[in-house]
Structure formats: structure tokens, C-alpha cells
Design a protein around this motif. Structure first.
Motif, short mmCIF file in Angstrom:
data_model
loop_
_atom_site.label_atom_id
_atom_site.label_comp_id
_atom_site.label_asym_id
_atom_site.label_seq_id
_atom_site.Cartn_x
_atom_site.Cartn_y
_atom_site.Cartn_z
N SER A 2 0.82 -1.19 0.00
CA SER A 2 0.00 0.00 0.00
C SER A 2 0.87 1.26 0.00
O SER A 2 2.07 1.20 0.15
CB SER A 2 -0.89 -0.01 1.23
OG SER A 2 -0.09 -0.08 2.38
N THR A 3 0.20 2.39 -0.18
CA THR A 3 0.94 3.64 -0.19
C THR A 3 1.53 3.90 1.18
O THR A 3 0.99 3.45 2.20
CB THR A 3 0.01 4.81 -0.57
OG1 THR A 3 -1.04 4.88 0.39
CG2 THR A 3 -0.55 4.63 -1.96
N SER A 6 -0.37 4.92 4.85
CA SER A 6 -1.82 4.77 4.78
C SER A 6 -2.25 3.86 5.92
O SER A 6 -1.44 3.29 6.64
CB SER A 6 -2.22 4.18 3.43
OG SER A 6 -1.78 2.85 3.35
N SER A 7 -3.55 3.69 6.06
CA SER A 7 -4.04 2.84 7.14
C SER A 7 -3.65 1.37 6.89
O SER A 7 -3.33 0.66 7.84
CB SER A 7 -5.55 2.98 7.29
OG SER A 7 -6.20 2.56 6.10
N HIS A 9 -0.95 0.40 5.40
CA HIS A 9 0.47 0.36 5.71
C HIS A 9 0.68 0.23 7.21
O HIS A 9 1.47 -0.58 7.68
CB HIS A 9 1.15 1.62 5.17
CG HIS A 9 2.56 1.80 5.62
ND1 HIS A 9 3.61 1.20 4.99
CD2 HIS A 9 3.08 2.52 6.65
CE1 HIS A 9 4.73 1.54 5.61
NE2 HIS A 9 4.43 2.34 6.61
N ARG A 10 -0.05 1.02 7.97
CA ARG A 10 0.07 0.97 9.43
C ARG A 10 -0.37 -0.40 9.97
O ARG A 10 0.26 -0.94 10.87
CB ARG A 10 -0.76 2.08 10.07
CG ARG A 10 -0.07 3.43 10.02
CD ARG A 10 -0.73 4.44 10.93
NE ARG A 10 -1.89 5.10 10.37
CZ ARG A 10 -1.85 6.03 9.43
NH1 ARG A 10 -0.71 6.39 8.91
NH2 ARG A 10 -2.96 6.59 8.99
N THR A 58 9.94 7.20 1.26
CA THR A 58 8.50 7.23 1.03
C THR A 58 8.14 6.56 -0.29
O THR A 58 6.97 6.40 -0.59
CB THR A 58 7.98 8.68 1.03
OG1 THR A 58 8.71 9.42 0.05
CG2 THR A 58 8.15 9.31 2.39
#
Length: 114
Positions: A2-3, A6-7, A9-10, A58
Motif C-alpha cells: 500500500s501507499t 496509509s491505514s 500500511h500501518r 516514502t
């Protein structure tokens, strides 16, 4: 992947962190020793967190490389016989002494109508 940040990713980072802690607990049963190792894992995550926020990491490819390295590290350290709580699926007491069902075994009312 994921980006960055993002949620999803977290959630992935949290999952990785929890899996590392669980694996370490499989190796070390004593909580006082495990706590020190857990703090080292947390410090490593915090160190990488600072790297992610302050540098050019990033990019999804760079993050994917970091995650692949972490997953490979976890895979190389996996315990061959992980601890499973006794009452969980795969545990020694799983489905032992299952309580009987509340419903009748043979439904006499339904059989009488046939």
C-alpha cells in the motif's frame, strides 16, 4: 504494498511487529527476559520509523525492500514448535470435553408427524 503511511500500511507494520513479538515469546518463555528482547524489537521499529519519516524512503519500492528484509529476518528466526495456548485450535485441550448440545439428540416431535 500500500501507499506509505496509509491505514493499510500501518496495519501491516503493526502485524509485523506483533508477529515478531509473538515469535520472540515462543523462544523465551520467561517474561522478564522476553521484556528486554521486546524492548529491543521496539527500538528497531522506532529507529526504522525515524528513517521512514526523515528520508526519501516514502517510495513504495524502498519500503517494500525494507519490509522484505524484515519478513526474511522473521522467517529465518521462526520457532520450529511455536507455543499454542491449550484451548486454542491446535492446542492440547482443543475440543476436549466439549459440552453437550442443548437440543435433543433425537427430535421425537418431528418424527411423530411423519
Amino acid at each position: 504494498m500500500s501507499t506509505p503511511f496509509s491505514s493499510a500500511h500501518r496495519l501491516y507494520v503493526k502485524s509485523l511487529y506483533r508477529r515478531m513479538l509473538k515469535n520472540e515469546l515462543d523462544w523465551v518463555v520467561r517474561r522478564d527476559i522476553w521484556r528486554g528482547r521486546a524492548m529491543m524489537i521496539r527500538a528497531e521499529f522506532e529507529r526504522n520509523r525515524c528513517v521512514w519519516h526523515t528520508s526519501d524512503v516514502t517510495e513504495p519500492r524502498a519500503l517494500a525492500q525494507i519490509f522484505e528484509k524484515a519478513e526474511a529476518s522473521l522467517a529465518s528466526k521462526l520457532h520450529p514448535d511455536p507455543y499454542i495456548p491449550p484451548s486454542m485450535p491446535g492446542g492440547t485441550k482443543w475440543e476436549r470435553n466439549i459440552p453437550p448440545t442443548i437440543a435433543p439428540i433425537y427430535d421425537h416431535m418431528a418424527a411423530a408427524h411423519h
